[in-house]
Every structure is written in structure tokens, then in C-alpha cells.
Write an enzyme that holds these catalytic residues in place. Structure first.
Site, short mmCIF file in Angstrom:
data_model
loop_
_atom_site.label_atom_id
_atom_site.label_comp_id
_atom_site.label_asym_id
_atom_site.label_seq_id
_atom_site.Cartn_x
_atom_site.Cartn_y
_atom_site.Cartn_z
N ALA A 62 -15.26 -4.12 -8.92
CA ALA A 62 -14.40 -3.82 -10.07
C ALA A 62 -14.17 -2.33 -10.26
O ALA A 62 -13.28 -1.92 -11.00
CB ALA A 62 -15.02 -4.41 -11.34
N ARG A 66 -13.90 8.74 -7.11
CA ARG A 66 -14.12 9.80 -6.12
C ARG A 66 -13.14 9.75 -4.95
O ARG A 66 -13.04 10.67 -4.18
CB ARG A 66 -15.58 9.72 -5.61
N GLY A 110 -20.26 0.10 -15.47
CA GLY A 110 -21.40 0.27 -14.57
C GLY A 110 -21.79 -0.99 -13.83
O GLY A 110 -21.33 -2.09 -14.15
N TYR A 134 18.86 -1.32 24.85
CA TYR A 134 18.50 -2.01 23.61
C TYR A 134 18.81 -3.49 23.79
O TYR A 134 19.96 -3.88 24.01
CB TYR A 134 19.25 -1.45 22.40
N ASN A 152 24.09 -6.61 18.61
CA ASN A 152 23.70 -7.87 17.98
C ASN A 152 24.07 -7.93 16.50
O ASN A 152 23.97 -8.97 15.90
CB ASN A 152 22.18 -8.08 18.13
N TYR A 153 24.52 -6.84 15.93
CA TYR A 153 24.69 -6.78 14.48
C TYR A 153 26.12 -6.37 14.15
O TYR A 153 26.60 -5.34 14.63
CB TYR A 153 23.69 -5.75 13.94
N ALA A 170 29.80 -1.52 35.65
CA ALA A 170 29.21 -0.47 34.80
C ALA A 170 30.20 0.00 33.76
O ALA A 170 31.41 0.03 33.99
CB ALA A 170 28.76 0.70 35.67
N ARG A 183 36.83 -1.93 31.20
CA ARG A 183 36.83 -0.50 30.92
C ARG A 183 38.18 0.05 31.35
O ARG A 183 38.92 -0.60 32.10
CB ARG A 183 35.70 0.20 31.69
C1 UD1 Z 1 -25.03 2.68 -6.31
C2 UD1 Z 1 -26.46 2.68 -6.90
C3 UD1 Z 1 -27.33 3.69 -6.14
C4 UD1 Z 1 -27.31 3.39 -4.65
C5 UD1 Z 1 -25.88 3.35 -4.15
C6 UD1 Z 1 -25.85 2.89 -2.70
C7 UD1 Z 1 -26.12 2.19 -9.27
C8 UD1 Z 1 -26.16 2.73 -10.65
N1 UD1 Z 1 -26.42 3.03 -8.30
O1 UD1 Z 1 -24.46 3.95 -6.59
O2 UD1 Z 1 -28.68 3.60 -6.60
O3 UD1 Z 1 -28.07 4.40 -3.98
O4 UD1 Z 1 -25.09 2.40 -4.91
O5 UD1 Z 1 -24.57 3.02 -2.18
O6 UD1 Z 1 -25.84 1.01 -9.08
N2 UD1 Z 1 -18.73 -1.50 -9.70
C9 UD1 Z 1 -18.25 -2.52 -10.49
N3 UD1 Z 1 -18.19 -2.32 -11.83
C10 UD1 Z 1 -18.58 -1.16 -12.43
C11 UD1 Z 1 -19.07 -0.12 -11.59
C12 UD1 Z 1 -19.14 -0.33 -10.25
O7 UD1 Z 1 -17.88 -3.60 -10.02
O8 UD1 Z 1 -18.48 -1.07 -13.65
C13 UD1 Z 1 -18.78 -1.72 -8.25
C14 UD1 Z 1 -18.00 -0.69 -7.46
O9 UD1 Z 1 -16.66 -1.14 -7.25
C15 UD1 Z 1 -18.77 -0.61 -6.16
C16 UD1 Z 1 -20.20 -1.00 -6.54
O10 UD1 Z 1 -20.11 -1.58 -7.81
O11 UD1 Z 1 -18.27 -1.52 -5.20
C17 UD1 Z 1 -21.14 0.21 -6.55
O12 UD1 Z 1 -20.70 1.14 -7.53
P1 UD1 Z 1 -20.66 2.70 -7.25
O13 UD1 Z 1 -20.09 3.37 -8.44
O14 UD1 Z 1 -20.01 2.97 -5.97
O15 UD1 Z 1 -22.22 3.03 -7.16
P2 UD1 Z 1 -22.88 4.26 -6.41
O16 UD1 Z 1 -22.60 5.49 -7.14
O17 UD1 Z 1 -22.51 4.21 -4.99
CA CA Z 2 -20.85 3.27 -3.83
#
Ligand code: UD1
Ligand code: CA
Length: 537
Positions: A22, A27, A91, A429, A449-450, A486, A503
Site C-alpha cells: 500500500a 523515496r 505504517g 517495407y 498497405n494503407y 524494377a 513505369r
Molecule cells: C521495513 C522495516 C525494517 C526492515 C526493512 C527491510 C518497518 C517499520 N521497518 O522498512 O525494519 O529492515 O523493511 O526492507 O516495517 N507499506 C504498506 N502500508 C504502509 C507502509 C508500508 O503497505 O502504511 C508497505 C510498503 O508498500 C512496502 C512494505 O510495506 O512494500 C515495507 O514498507 P517500507 O516503508 O518500504 O519499509 P522499510 O522502510 O523498507
Molecule cells: Ca522497503
């Protein structure tokens, strides 16, 4: 194969897989959702789903989607997996909270990240077995990379304790990490463990047991914890009951103000549950991509794996690091691939072929003994045994190139069927055309062709000869063994065995050029009278 597949009736509710997908991928600085970025010719999420499907049936796989959810769902809907919506991305812990209802009916879950695409089913299966053997409430997968920076660190009982949460957050926010690990809480534990660990050391003692007390995210590490090299790779197994019972206690006391799934290690441990680390046998598989550069590193890794797989099966690949070979590509033994070749999508290539540099083949099926000279660009077409193409042959979608056909420099074809032994050596072609066995297409021939509105077909029989620079205005048919002079512009059908020339007649004026030169004034360039040049009928 896992027990899950072998005895589906008795264990259907035993294991589900949750893929966290999600996140926004801030980054990446991209408008596209992170998990839809592609490496090895497939989206990150498709790779993860493919591995998960080897462990449980698709209806037991839940992808947590949020950011551009509709786009993500549409992209992978055909896999048959289920979706859970996480409308706000607060998160990784919050992502699993969003999946509460979905997972409640399962005894255990594996949690995967949608941004770690190299994961292999064998590793998932190994984690699942380890988790069961350990009878753990939570099993996290760990590794010891040379540079652990950025990862959450795994804390074992004998290692520096997690700092007091509030202090950690304060210090992280103030960017004063030196205040984090006050000796008061790390010192006694080191003495207890009997293994003094100077805070400057870059080596930490190997954990004596897999037991884990916490995972600490990079930004919250104390100076004592900074050197710890065992990191959390973001792949977990949970027993669902203790997970759901404690999931609500996660809080947002961290620098990002998020609910961290990683905090479940501490929460479950504190609740008296068993939390363990499974040291990954091949940590490279667990690498995630947070930036485009990291993603490209994973792509290189994946393509190299494809090249190695083909080389192990008897394919010679010169400078494999320069080639781009997708995961599903198949190539027969004794085929030689030169540097900078791209084999993409569902491409299949036979044995004893030669594929020279800079050729790009996408979703094509190529037979045996085929030569693709330099810089051919081919898509969605088939090429039969013994054909020879290039350099610079372009096959657009829908071409069927027959056995021993020869297509040379700068020949472009689209929806063209060339039967056995047909030749088009130079600059042609061929669009919406069928060309019979043994027919020769001269240099510069064009099938028109077109008509600006519709596409029309050109049909040429067997053993015909189309002279250079002819244009064939479709719809038009040229019979077997017919001969086109030709430079002809053919607008009417040409019966079998006949000659067609269309021709202007040539006019030759003997002596004209010499006499003109003789009459020209010395030291001036010859004046050209536009009315006196060219043809008179
Ligand atoms: C996470 C871990 C970290 C680990 C690392 C390995 C946490 C807090 N940290 O960090 O300890 O070393 O992975 O790669 O989990 N996602 C959601 N919903 C959200 C947030 C994230 O679905 O609200 C999904 C992201 O799309 C992603 C995955 O969770 O696919 C991991 O999230 P990301 O933010 O990439 O975590 P990291 O910073 O890599
Ligand atoms: Ca990650």
C-alpha cells in the site's frame, strides 16, 4: 511443495500470505506506485505474488493496497489473489491492522513486502517450517549484510536493550543519537550475558538462541546498538491469535509517527510470547527496493540470474552482464548470444542459433539454426528454423517468418507472412503481406498497405520476382512465377507467370550531354534550361 498444498482439505485455514503493497514509495520520487515499477520485465508485486502462489492458493493471498489502489489491483487482478484496502498509509503495522478481518480465519500468516521482488518460494517454505518448529508467535527473517545501515536491527536477549521508547524518540527527533544508549540500561545486560561488548566494536556476538526481544529501526538505534549487524529483512511469520490480540497496542512513538509492524517483536515478547529470528540462507533474495538505484541493482541481479540459468542449460552468453534477459525467456542449447542483446517477455529461442549484438527480441518464438545479425528489433512474431535476419531487420507484431527466409538490412515487416526460402535482402517495407515460397523481393520494394483510412493486403505467390524499387498498391495480387520490372508501380493484379512493368519509358538522346558541354561558355558553370531537360514523350 509445502504441506499446505499436499493436504489442502485439512489445512486450508492454516496459512495465509499477506503482501504489504500500500505504501507510496516516497523515496522513489515517482508518480507510479512503487510496487508497479518493473524489473526483469515484470512489476515488483507480480514477482512477489508468483513466489507466494507456490506456497498457498491465490485465494489465500491478500495484498494490502492503498496508494493508487485501483491501478495496483487492476495490474495483478488476473492472478486471482484477494485485496485489502488500507486507505491511509500509516505504517507497516497499520497495514496488517487493515488486514485483520481477512486473516482472522487463518492460524498463521506469512507477511511479505511488495517491494522485495527476488523472494523465492523455497525461502518462504523454509521460514514457514522454521516458524512451526520453533512454535513461535512471531518469526522474523534476518540477515547480516556488510552494511546494515537503514535496516531495522534485531535485538537478542544478550544484546543491548532497546532504549526507553520516549527517550529514543526525543533523541532521534533532536538528532542527538549520542544520548540514546545511556549506559544505565545497556550495561547490566552485557554483564548478565557475560560477553562484554565495547560500543566501538563492529562485531556483535552471534546470538546463542534465535530468541528476539525487539527490532529497533535505524533512526532509533542507540550508539551501542549501531554496530549490530543482524538486520530485519521485512519477511515474517506470525501465529494469528497472539498477533491479533496484541496488534492494537502498537503506537506511533517513533520519528515517522507510524505504526511499525517491527514493534510487534517487542510487544509480543513483553506479552510473554516467543519471538525468534530465522537467519536467511540467501539474504540477497530479501533485498527490497526503496530507490530507483536499488531497484536497478535488483534488476541486474535478476537478469544475471536469468543469464546464469541459460548458461547452465548450454547457452553461450558473451559478457552476460551486458545482456537483458527476462525471467521467463527460454533458449535452447548451443545458441550463442553476443554482448548487449535483449531477450524480453515470453521470448523462446531454439538451439544452435546465433544472436548478434544489439538485437532486441520481445515476445517472439524463434526456431533452431536461426541467425539474427546485429541490431534486429523484433516483437510478437515467429521465426522458423534456418532463417537469417539482419542486420537492422525490424519485425513489428504479427509476422510469420518461414524456414530459411532471408531478410536483410533495413527491411521492415508488419503482419507479414514470408513462406519458406523467401528473400527480402535490402530496404523494403512489407506490411499486411503474404509472400510465397522462394519469392525474391528486390531492394526498396514497398507494399502500400494503407490508403489513409483502411489497411489492405498484398498477396505474392511462389517463386515470383519483384524488381527493385517497385511499389505494390494494395489490395493487389501477384501470381506464382510472375516478374515485376524494377521501379514499377503495380496497381492491378498480375497473373501467374507474366511480366508486369509499370513505369515511364526511358528516352535517350545520344550526344546531348556532350554537345551541351561544348556550347557552354568557358569558366562558367553550365546553365541548365529547365525546359530542355528531362523527357519528352
Ligand atoms: C521495513 C522495516 C525494517 C526492515 C526493512 C527491510 C518497518 C517499520 N521497518 O522498512 O525494519 O529492515 O523493511 O526492507 O516495517 N507499506 C504498506 N502500508 C504502509 C507502509 C508500508 O503497505 O502504511 C508497505 C510498503 O508498500 C512496502 C512494505 O510495506 O512494500 C515495507 O514498507 P517500507 O516503508 O518500504 O519499509 P522499510 O522502510 O523498507
Ligand atoms: Ca522497503
Amino acid at each position: 511443495m509445502t504441506e499446505e498444498r499436499e493436504t489442502p482439505a485439512s489445512t486450508t485455514s492454516k496459512l495465509a500470505i499477506v503482501i504489504m503493497a500500500a505504501g507510496k514509495g516516497t523515496r522513489l520520487k515517482s508518480r507510479r506506485p512503487k510496487v508497479l515499477h518493473e524489473i526483469g520485465g515484470k512489476s515488483l508485486l507480480s514477482h512477489v505474488i508468483a513466489a507466494a502462489r507456490e506456497i498457498v492458493p491465490p485465494e489465500h493471498i491478500y495484498a494490502v493496497v492503498g496508494h493508487q489502489a485501483d491501478k495496483v489491483k487492476a495490474a495483478v487482478a488476473s492472478t486471482g489473489i484477494r485485496f485489502v484496502e488500507q486507505t491511509e498509509q500509516r505504517g507497516t503495522g497499520h497495514a496488517i491492522q487493515a488486514a485483520r478481518e481477512a486473516i482472522a480465519g487463518f492460524e498463521n500468516i506469512l507477511v511479505l513486502s511488495g517491494d522485495a521482488p527476488l523472494i523465492q518460494p523455497e525461502t518462504l517454505s523454509a521460514l514457514w517450517h522454521f516458524h512451526q518448529a520453533q512454535q513461535a508467535a512471531m518469526t522474523l527473517t534476518s540477515a547480516e549484510p556488510a552494511d546494515p545501515t537503514g535496516y531495522g536491527r534485531v535485538i537478542h536477549p544478550e544484546q543491548p536493550d532497546p532504549p526507553h521508547r520516549a527517550t529514543a524518540v526525543m533523541n532521534a527527533l533532536l538528532d542527538q543519537p549520542q544520548k540514546l544508549g545511556a549506559p544505565s540500561f545497556s550495561q547490566p545486560h552485557r554483564e548478565k550475558g557475560g560477553r562484554p561488548q565495547p560500543s566501538t566494536s563492529l562485531v556483535h556476538p552471534q546470538p546463542s538462541s534465535p530468541e528476539v526481544v525487539a527490532i529497533i529501526e535505524q533512526k532509533m538505534l542507540s550508539p551501542e546498538q549501531l554496530p549490530l549487524r543482524e538486520v530485519n529483512m521485512g519477511l515474517y511469520a506470525f501465529r494469528t491469535a497472539p498477533l491479533l490480540a496484541n496488534l492494537g497496542t502498537l503506537d506511533t512513538n517513533n520519528p515517522h509517527g507510524e505504526l511499525y509492524l517491527t514493534d510487534m517483536a517487542h510487544v509480543l515478547h513483553a506479552a510473554g510470547e516467543r519471538v525468534v529470528a530465522f537467519l536467511a540462507p540467501d539474504a540477497d533474495q530479501l533485498l527490497g527496493a526503496n530507490t530507483i538505484a536499488e531497484m536497478m541493482a535488483l534488476d541486474a541481479n535478476l537478469r544475471m540470474a536469468s543469464a546464469r540459468r541459460l548458461m547452465a542449460a548450454g547457452v553461450t552468453i558473451f559478457r552476460p552482464e551486458t545482456c537483458v534477459i527476462d525471467a521467463d525467456v527460454e533458449v535452447g542449447p548451443d545458441t550463442v548470444i553476443e554482448p548487449f542483446v535483449q531477450l524480453l517477455g515470453s521470448t523462446r529461442i531454439g538451439s544452435d542459433c546465433k544472436i548478434r549484438s544489439y538485437t532486441v527480441v520481445e515476445n517472439c518464438s524463434v526456431g533452431n539454426d536461426v541467425v539474427l545479425l546485429q541490431s534486429c528489433v523484433m516483437a510478437d512474431s515467429t521465426v522458423a528454423d534456418g532463417a537469417r535476419l539482419g542486420p537492422f531487420t525490424r519485425l513489428r507484431p504479427g509476422c510469420e517468418i518461414g524456414e530459411e527466409v532471408h531478410m536483410g538490412n533495413f527491411v521492415e515487416a508488419k503482419k507479414a507472412k514470408l513462406h519458406k526460402g523467401a528473400k527480402a535482402g535490402h530496404l523494403a517495407y512489407l506490411g499486411d503481406a503474404e509472400i510465397g515460397e522462394g519469392t525474391n523481393i528486390g531492394a526498396g520494394v514497398i507494399t502500400c498497405n494503407y490508403d489513409g483510412v483502411h489497411k489492405h493486403k498484398t498477396l505474392i505467390g511462389n517463386d515470383a520476382f519483384i524488381g527493385s524499387d517497385s511499389t505494390l498498391v494494395a489490395p493487389v495480387e501477384v501470381g506464382d512465377r510472375a516478374y515485376i520490372g524494377a521501379g514499377s508501380c503495380i496497381t492491378k493484379d498480375v497473373p501467374a507467370g507474366s511480366l508486369a512493368v509499370a513505369r515511364a519509358h526511358q528516352v535517350t538522346k545520344e550526344g546531348w550531354a556532350d554537345s551541351r558541354r561544348a556550347h557552354a561558355a568557358p569558366n562558367t558553370s553550365p546553365a541548365i534550361d529547365p525546359n530542355n531537360v528531362g523527357f519528352k514523350a
